[in-house]
Each structure stands twice: as structure tokens, then as C-alpha cells.
Motif scaffolding. Structure first.
Motif, PDB file in Angstrom:
ATOM      1  N   PRO A  35      31.823 -71.413   2.667  1.00  0.00           N
ATOM      2  CA  PRO A  35      32.690 -70.552   1.853  1.00  0.00           C
ATOM      3  C   PRO A  35      33.254 -71.277   0.645  1.00  0.00           C
ATOM      4  N   PRO A  36      33.546 -70.534  -0.421  1.00  0.00           N
ATOM      5  CA  PRO A  36      34.195 -71.137  -1.584  1.00  0.00           C
ATOM      6  C   PRO A  36      35.602 -71.599  -1.240  1.00  0.00           C
ATOM      7  N   ASP A  37      36.084 -72.573  -1.986  1.00  0.00           N
ATOM      8  CA  ASP A  37      37.406 -73.138  -1.747  1.00  0.00           C
ATOM      9  C   ASP A  37      38.466 -72.208  -2.349  1.00  0.00           C
ATOM     10  N   ASN A  38      38.882 -71.224  -1.561  1.00  0.00           N
ATOM     11  CA  ASN A  38      39.868 -70.255  -2.018  1.00  0.00           C
ATOM     12  C   ASN A  38      40.697 -69.826  -0.819  1.00  0.00           C
ATOM     13  N   ALA A  39      42.008 -69.901  -0.962  1.00  0.00           N
ATOM     14  CA  ALA A  39      42.897 -69.605   0.165  1.00  0.00           C
ATOM     15  C   ALA A  39      42.726 -68.185   0.690  1.00  0.00           C
ATOM     16  N   ARG A  40      42.243 -67.291  -0.139  1.00  0.00           N
ATOM     17  CA  ARG A  40      42.119 -65.883   0.269  1.00  0.00           C
ATOM     18  C   ARG A  40      40.804 -65.586   0.970  1.00  0.00           C
ATOM     19  N   TYR A  41      39.891 -66.594   1.001  1.00  0.00           N
ATOM     20  CA  TYR A  41      38.551 -66.320   1.506  1.00  0.00           C
ATOM     21  C   TYR A  41      38.556 -65.886   2.970  1.00  0.00           C
ATOM     22  N   ALA A  42      39.310 -66.594   3.829  1.00  0.00           N
ATOM     23  CA  ALA A  42      39.237 -66.319   5.269  1.00  0.00           C
ATOM     24  C   ALA A  42      39.619 -64.877   5.585  1.00  0.00           C
ATOM     25  N   TYR A  43      40.676 -64.390   4.964  1.00  0.00           N
ATOM     26  CA  TYR A  43      41.101 -63.016   5.212  1.00  0.00           C
ATOM     27  C   TYR A  43      40.045 -62.022   4.739  1.00  0.00           C
ATOM     28  N   THR A  44      39.537 -62.250   3.497  1.00  0.00           N
ATOM     29  CA  THR A  44      38.540 -61.341   2.938  1.00  0.00           C
ATOM     30  C   THR A  44      37.269 -61.346   3.787  1.00  0.00           C
ATOM     31  N   ALA A  45      36.819 -62.551   4.169  1.00  0.00           N
ATOM     32  CA  ALA A  45      35.587 -62.648   4.956  1.00  0.00           C
ATOM     33  C   ALA A  45      35.740 -61.969   6.302  1.00  0.00           C
ATOM     34  N   ALA A  46      36.891 -62.165   6.957  1.00  0.00           N
ATOM     35  CA  ALA A  46      37.099 -61.564   8.280  1.00  0.00           C
ATOM     36  C   ALA A  46      37.102 -60.043   8.206  1.00  0.00           C
ATOM     37  N   ARG A  47      37.581 -59.512   7.102  1.00  0.00           N
ATOM     38  CA  ARG A  47      37.710 -58.058   7.002  1.00  0.00           C
ATOM     39  C   ARG A  47      36.478 -57.378   6.404  1.00  0.00           C
ATOM     40  N   TYR A  48      35.808 -58.069   5.482  1.00  0.00           N
ATOM     41  CA  TYR A  48      34.777 -57.369   4.705  1.00  0.00           C
ATOM     42  C   TYR A  48      33.378 -57.981   4.773  1.00  0.00           C
ATOM     43  N   ASN A  49      33.246 -59.264   5.058  1.00  0.00           N
ATOM     44  CA  ASN A  49      31.907 -59.860   5.068  1.00  0.00           C
ATOM     45  C   ASN A  49      31.100 -59.355   6.258  1.00  0.00           C
ATOM     46  N   GLN A  50      29.943 -58.801   5.999  1.00  0.00           N
ATOM     47  CA  GLN A  50      29.067 -58.319   7.050  1.00  0.00           C
ATOM     48  C   GLN A  50      28.182 -59.457   7.563  1.00  0.00           C
ATOM     49  N   PRO A  51      28.029 -59.594   8.863  1.00  0.00           N
ATOM     50  CA  PRO A  51      27.058 -60.575   9.374  1.00  0.00           C
ATOM     51  C   PRO A  51      25.650 -60.149   8.948  1.00  0.00           C
ATOM     52  N   PHE A  52      24.785 -61.134   8.709  1.00  0.00           N
ATOM     53  CA  PHE A  52      23.418 -60.784   8.306  1.00  0.00           C
ATOM     54  C   PHE A  52      22.436 -61.739   8.974  1.00  0.00           C
ATOM     55  N   ASP A  53      21.209 -61.296   9.063  1.00  0.00           N
ATOM     56  CA  ASP A  53      20.134 -62.062   9.710  1.00  0.00           C
ATOM     57  C   ASP A  53      19.277 -62.686   8.616  1.00  0.00           C
ATOM     58  N   LEU A  54      19.453 -63.990   8.382  1.00  0.00           N
ATOM     59  CA  LEU A  54      18.704 -64.687   7.329  1.00  0.00           C
ATOM     60  C   LEU A  54      17.200 -64.628   7.587  1.00  0.00           C
ATOM     61  N   ASP A  55      16.810 -64.740   8.862  1.00  0.00           N
ATOM     62  CA  ASP A  55      15.385 -64.695   9.194  1.00  0.00           C
ATOM     63  C   ASP A  55      14.783 -63.345   8.823  1.00  0.00           C
ATOM     64  N   GLU A  56      15.534 -62.277   9.089  1.00  0.00           N
ATOM     65  CA  GLU A  56      15.022 -60.938   8.770  1.00  0.00           C
ATOM     66  C   GLU A  56      14.845 -60.749   7.274  1.00  0.00           C
ATOM     67  N   VAL A  57      15.790 -61.281   6.490  1.00  0.00           N
ATOM     68  CA  VAL A  57      15.686 -61.187   5.029  1.00  0.00           C
ATOM     69  C   VAL A  57      14.441 -61.914   4.559  1.00  0.00           C
ATOM     70  N   ALA A  58      14.223 -63.130   5.058  1.00  0.00           N
ATOM     71  CA  ALA A  58      13.063 -63.924   4.641  1.00  0.00           C
ATOM     72  C   ALA A  58      11.751 -63.258   5.062  1.00  0.00           C
ATOM     73  N   GLU A  59      11.719 -62.723   6.250  1.00  0.00           N
ATOM     74  CA  GLU A  59      10.486 -62.078   6.719  1.00  0.00           C
ATOM     75  C   GLU A  59      10.181 -60.824   5.908  1.00  0.00           C
ATOM     76  N   ARG A  60      11.238 -60.136   5.475  1.00  0.00           N
ATOM     77  CA  ARG A  60      11.019 -58.953   4.638  1.00  0.00           C
ATOM     78  C   ARG A  60      10.402 -59.337   3.292  1.00  0.00           C
ATOM     79  N   ILE A  61      10.854 -60.459   2.731  1.00  0.00           N
ATOM     80  CA  ILE A  61      10.265 -60.941   1.467  1.00  0.00           C
ATOM     81  C   ILE A  61       8.872 -61.476   1.722  1.00  0.00           C
ATOM     82  N   GLY A  62       8.719 -62.245   2.799  1.00  0.00           N
ATOM     83  CA  GLY A  62       7.437 -62.844   3.149  1.00  0.00           C
ATOM     84  C   GLY A  62       7.376 -64.313   2.772  1.00  0.00           C
ATOM     85  N   TYR A  63       6.807 -65.116   3.666  1.00  0.00           N
ATOM     86  CA  TYR A  63       6.595 -66.535   3.381  1.00  0.00           C
ATOM     87  C   TYR A  63       5.265 -66.717   2.649  1.00  0.00           C
TER      88      TYR A  63
END
Length: 400
Positions: free
Chosen positions: A119-147
Motif C-alpha cells: 500500500p502507498p504510505d498514507n494514513a488514510r489507506y487502511a480505512y479506505t482499503a478495508a471499506r472499498y478495496n475488492q479482493p482480486f485473483d491475480l492468477d485469474e487476471v493473468a490467465e485471462r490475458i494469457g501467458y
């Protein structure tokens, strides 16, 4: 009349010295006046102060904010001409440029922006991330693009942080190493036929065969026929389109050519490579063209354009080929290509001989030797002096 051109520089010495030499050797231009050049210093500036410069070439403000704000002031308030608009610098962080060129229909590879690993060095990040950041599957993103794919920072620069990713393990190693860099995942163009890097200065473009796997002194190959005429023209059009769209007049563009497809992969470079030790054979062209474009802009009182007029480009419809043709017309209109060609023929016809005499003479050779000595270890000086002398002698022969 005396016209002053300013150079806003970082660590470079070779091409600024060459530019200063050629501009001063050019002499007075009938009906236009004399040109002089100076290196701009960084100091406090009054927002109402009138600048002395008619034009400034900037190679510094993409990372140094104080001179960037000076550039904005002299452009907006005083109509000083700048080769690259400081108002679109953030687009040189690649992301906005990708978006714009995708909308215009260019064959940009599939690209996805993923959140920070750390995360970026910002005091507000933890609150914002906990409330709004969606978990994502990095492997799924890469497989969709293709190796294979590339992971590279959205803001780019000198191949910093670029990784070729061929499988899941390499994906996670690259992402873990990215830290606080914001990364794109981009589809790799496999089995391409040619890698072209085109350097555009104003209304002119030099397309060069680029070999990224080679050391810097050997990456630009002297090869005048590596593209078909149609592919070469498309590469030129793409570079001119990007530059006219964002008001960039000193920029390089990288494209991969595979079959009939031309795929732009990197076309936003705030500080394009113009080093003597990398461009070698093409260095005289770059310096000569930079002098010509600067003189043209000052002599014709070309004014900076802050309004991007993107609606003109987005309104273009038709097939890919029809849109490219219309984009080229819009770019030629922005760069005043016909007026520029006529001006060069009328006022700068002697510049070819000026540059040829200089490159063939002892003053240029001293510049070459000094540049090699400051670039390479002492035990490699003789090797590289002769290497670059040979390439520049070839250029002199070809011009003669």
C-alpha cells in the motif's frame, strides 16, 4: 532580431553540446534573425516576470516539479513555445496514453491495471482499503490475458521494473517485487517480425530497427529496409498521431510488427533517447532535425496549444485504414507539415552541409571521444571510440 532558445537539462552533455554547436554554426537567417541558446538555471521566479526565451526544450521537468511549474507559467502566460506540453505530463505515465490510443482503435495489446502489491504510505489507506478495496485473483487476471505477458509500471521509464512473465511462479515473483509501484499486466506479442523505435521531432520521424536484447550501444541497428513501405508508413502515422494528440513534439514510440499488424507498446517518453552513444549513426539526424523544428517554431511564431481538441480525433469513424488516414491528416495539420517543409527548403537549405561538415570534422570527433570517456570504463575507451567513429563515418559516406 535575436531569438533565445533555452535548454532545461538534467545529466546530459553530449546532445546539448551538439545542439548548441549546430545552432550557432547555422548563422543568421534572412528575414528571421539570429539564434542563440543557453542552459536554463533553476531559481525563484516571479509569476508575472517576462521570460527571455522564445522556445524551451525541456528534459528535466517530468520529475523535477519546480521547473515544471515554470514551464506551465511561461507557456500559459507568455506564449513561450515548448516542444512537449507540461499540461499532459501525466499522460506520459503510459496509462492515459494507452487509454486514448485504444479508443482511437490502435492495436494496443490487452492491458490490465492491478492494485499496488504494497500500500502507498498514507494514513488514510487502511480505512479506505478495508471499506472499498475488492479482493482480486491475480492468477485469474493473468490467465485471462494469457501467458507470456509483461508486468511493467504504469509510469514506465528506462525499462524500470519491466518483467517478462511466462508462468504463475514468475507472475507472483514479479508482483511481490513491484512493492509500491503501480503495475500494468500487458499481453506479449509473440513471434513478432520486427521491433521498431521511431523518434519524432516536430513534423519529422526517423524509424529505426531496435534490438532490446542488445547492450545500449548496439540496440539501434543501421538497417534502412527492415519494414515494408506500408508498415513503415503506419509506424510513422501512429507516432505522429500520438504526438499531435497529446501535444508532444519530441517523443519516441515503440511498435511491434507481426505480419500485417502494427502494435504500439510504448509511446509516451518525456525524455526520449538522443544520446550519441546509443543513436550513433542517427545522432546527426536527431540534432539537425531538432534545430530545424526549433527554428521553424520560433521564426513562424508558432504558439503553444493547451487545448487538446480530442473531440476531433474521437469523432473519426470508418475502417482501421480509413481512420489512420484521417488521423494522419489531423496530425499533419497540427504540425503544419507543408508549411514546415517549405520553410526548411527556403531558409534552412544549407543546414545539411553545415551538419555534414561538422560531423566529418575534428570538433565532432572531440565530442565523441569526450562522450565515450564519460560513459564507459577506461579499458573500453579505445574500443568504443573506434566503434562509434566507424558508424559516424558510414553516416558521412551515406550523406556524401
Amino acid at each position: 532580431m535575436r531569438h533565445l532558445i533555452g535548454l532545461l537539462l538534467g545529466t546530459e552533455e553530449d546532445w546539448p553540446s551538439a545542439f548548441e554547436t549546430v545552432l550557432r554554426r547555422l548563422g543568421p537567417i534572412k528575414g528571421v534573425g539570429e539564434f542563440d541558446v543557453e542552459r536554463v538555471t533553476i531559481e525563484p521566479f516571479d509569476l508575472r516576470a517576462e521570460p527571455r526565451h522564445a522556445l524551451v526544450i525541456d528534459r528535466l521537468a517530468y520529475w523535477y516539479y519546480h521547473p515544471r511549474e515554470w514551464l506551465k507559467k511561461i507557456s500559459m502566460m507568455d506564449d513561450v513555445y515548448l516542444l512537449n506540453s507540461p499540461f499532459t505530463f501525466q499522460s506520459m505515465e503510459k496509462h492515459a496514453a494507452y487509454c486514448a490510443m485504444m479508443r482511437l482503435g490502435l492495436k494496443v495489446p490487452e492491458t490490465v491495471l492491478v492494485p499496488y502489491k504494497n500500500p502507498p504510505d498514507n494514513a488514510r489507506y487502511a480505512y479506505t482499503a478495508a471499506r472499498y478495496n475488492q479482493p482480486f485473483d491475480l492468477d485469474e487476471v493473468a490467465e485471462r490475458i494469457g501467458y507470456p505477458l509483461f508486468m511493467k509500471p504504469y509510469d514506465g521509464g528506462a525499462w524500470r521494473g519491466v518483467s517478462l512473465v511466462r508462468d504463475k511462479d514468475e507472475l507472483h515473483r514479479a508482483y511481490d517485487a513491484s512493492g509500491e509501484m503501480l503495475m500494468h499486466l500487458q499481453q506479449a506479442i509473440q513471434g513478432y517480425d520486427a521491433f521498431a523505435r521511431s523518434l519524432s521531432i516536430g513534423a519529422e520521424t526517423m524509424v529505426m530497427r531496435f534490438r532490446p536484447e542488445e547492450p545500449m550501444h548496439a540496440r539501434y541497428a543501421v538497417d534502412h529496409g527492415f519494414l515494408s513501405p506500408a508498415a513503415g508508413e503506419e509506424v510513422v502515422t501512429i507516432g505522429r498521431l500520438v504526438n499531435a494528440f497529446f501535444r508532444w513534439e519530441f517523443n519516441s514510440c515503440e511498435t511491434l510488427i507481426k505480419g500485417a499488424g502494427v502494435h504500439p507498446i510504448d509511446y509516451a517518453n518525456a525524455c526520449p533517447d538522443v544520446a550519441l552513444t546509443s543513436l550513433h549513426y542517427y545522432f546527426p539526424w536527431a540534432i539537425k532535425t531538432l534545430v530545424k523544428w526549433c527554428v521553424f517554431c520560433v521564426a513562424t511564431r508558432r504558439r503553444p496549444r493547451i487545448d487538446l481538441e480530442t473531440h476531433d480525433y474521437f469523432a473519426v469513424t470508418g475502417t482501421y485504414e480509413e481512420r489512420l488516414a484521417e488521423y494522419r491528416k489531423l496530425a499533419d495539420r497540427y504540425f503544419e507539415t507543408e508549411r514546415y517543409d517549405e520553410f526548411c527548403q527556403t531558409h534552412l537549405g544549407h543546414l545539411d552541409d553545415v551538419v555534414l561538415e561538422w560531423v566529418a570534422g575534428p570538433e565532432f570527433d572531440r565530442l565523441l571521444v569526450d562522450t565515450v570517456k564519460t560513459t564507459y570504463p577506461e579499458n573500453e575507451h579505445d574500443q568504443f571510440v573506434e566503434h562509434f567513429r566507424g558508424l559516424l563515418r558510414l553516416w558521412v559516406k551515406d550523406q556524401g
